[in-house]
Scaffold this active site. Sequence first.
Site, PDB file in Angstrom:
ATOM      1  N   SER A 106     -36.615   1.328  16.267  1.00 25.36           N
ATOM      2  CA  SER A 106     -35.576   0.338  15.992  1.00 25.36           C
ATOM      3  C   SER A 106     -36.070  -0.665  14.947  1.00 25.36           C
ATOM      4  O   SER A 106     -36.367  -0.288  13.829  1.00 25.36           O
ATOM      5  CB  SER A 106     -35.145  -0.303  17.321  1.00 25.36           C
ATOM      6  OG  SER A 106     -34.006  -1.100  17.153  1.00 25.36           O
ATOM      7  N   ASP A 156     -25.526   6.548  18.659  1.00 29.65           N
ATOM      8  CA  ASP A 156     -26.189   5.253  18.476  1.00 29.65           C
ATOM      9  C   ASP A 156     -25.179   4.225  17.961  1.00 29.65           C
ATOM     10  O   ASP A 156     -24.646   4.383  16.866  1.00 29.65           O
ATOM     11  CB  ASP A 156     -27.339   5.430  17.470  1.00 29.65           C
ATOM     12  CG  ASP A 156     -28.219   4.187  17.360  1.00 29.65           C
ATOM     13  OD1 ASP A 156     -27.744   3.087  17.700  1.00 29.65           O
ATOM     14  OD2 ASP A 156     -29.374   4.333  16.940  1.00 29.65           O
ATOM     15  N   HIS A 187     -29.027   4.503  21.207  1.00 30.87           N
ATOM     16  CA  HIS A 187     -30.114   3.790  20.534  1.00 30.87           C
ATOM     17  C   HIS A 187     -31.416   3.906  21.349  1.00 30.87           C
ATOM     18  O   HIS A 187     -32.498   3.777  20.797  1.00 30.87           O
ATOM     19  CB  HIS A 187     -29.718   2.330  20.326  1.00 30.87           C
ATOM     20  CG  HIS A 187     -30.554   1.643  19.274  1.00 30.87           C
ATOM     21  ND1 HIS A 187     -30.559   2.032  17.960  1.00 30.87           N
ATOM     22  CD2 HIS A 187     -31.426   0.602  19.358  1.00 30.87           C
ATOM     23  CE1 HIS A 187     -31.389   1.252  17.266  1.00 30.87           C
ATOM     24  NE2 HIS A 187     -31.936   0.387  18.101  1.00 30.87           N
TER      25      HIS A 187
HETATM   26  C1  MLT Z   1     -32.915  -4.495  13.338  1.00 29.13           C
HETATM   27  O1  MLT Z   1     -32.550  -5.656  13.455  1.00 29.13           O
HETATM   28  O2  MLT Z   1     -33.981  -4.148  12.807  1.00 29.13           O
HETATM   29  C2  MLT Z   1     -31.989  -3.470  13.869  1.00 29.13           C
HETATM   30  O3  MLT Z   1     -30.730  -4.005  14.058  1.00 29.13           O
HETATM   31  C3  MLT Z   1     -32.478  -2.859  15.125  1.00 29.13           C
HETATM   32  C4  MLT Z   1     -32.677  -3.889  16.196  1.00 29.13           C
HETATM   33  O4  MLT Z   1     -33.737  -4.453  16.277  1.00 29.13           O
HETATM   34  O5  MLT Z   1     -31.756  -4.116  16.979  1.00 29.13           O
END
Ligand code: MLT
Length: 217
Positions: A106, A156, A187
């Site tokens: 992520s 996701d 996700h």
């Molecule tokens: C981010 O902010 O890098 C992406 O939206 C993934 C997350 O951390 O939720």
Amino acid sequence: MQQPLSFIYRYEPPAREHAPTLLLLHGTGGNEDDLLPLGRMIAPGAALLSPRGKVLENGMPRFFRRLAEGVFDEDDVRRRADELADFISAARERHGLPQPIAVGYSNGANIAAAMLLLRPEALAGAVLLRPMMPLGDAPVTRLAATPVLVLSGSMDPIASDAGTARLVSALNTGGASVVHRELPAGHELSQADIAAARTWLAAAARPVAQRLAEAAS
Ligand code: MLT
């Protein structure tokens, strides 16, 4: 006395000679402990280097600032990618490590993607779990066949197909050797991610280990 490095981090030394090094990069709200079990599962015996993101969003550690969900502060992305790449080179020197393969989830996958595009010399390869394109304009990058595994989830709600496709295309244009698999997942990570990462790493890490063995002989 040794100076502390610029990130709080965990380090697990390799359990065997010429084992690869994994750079573990957690998601929003995670920390340096989060991905250690994943690292041990997908690359048994590898050295593990696991920093904690320095940006706090309502107390939750991240690797760069965002303005809203999916809207990134790109100046911060660039600055933080540099800072992390510099940490990697200091940690390599301190622990005697080869160029690491990033394993990011992520937000951690997004900073790994930013490093591939902005500081390609920092990484030997990357496993990007649920990544998005972290930059509006893809810089021209020379990735010299750097192996990259992208695992996205077909359900996701955070990382869109279009964002992942833009990232894959930027990495391919830079010359990376990208394998992109879409898993029937959201996700969150699934068992299929672990199996796919483990199989891919066993193949991707082989040339890295070979290079190290050759350099040592
Ligand atoms: C981010 O902010 O890098 C992406 O939206 C993934 C997350 O951390 O939720």
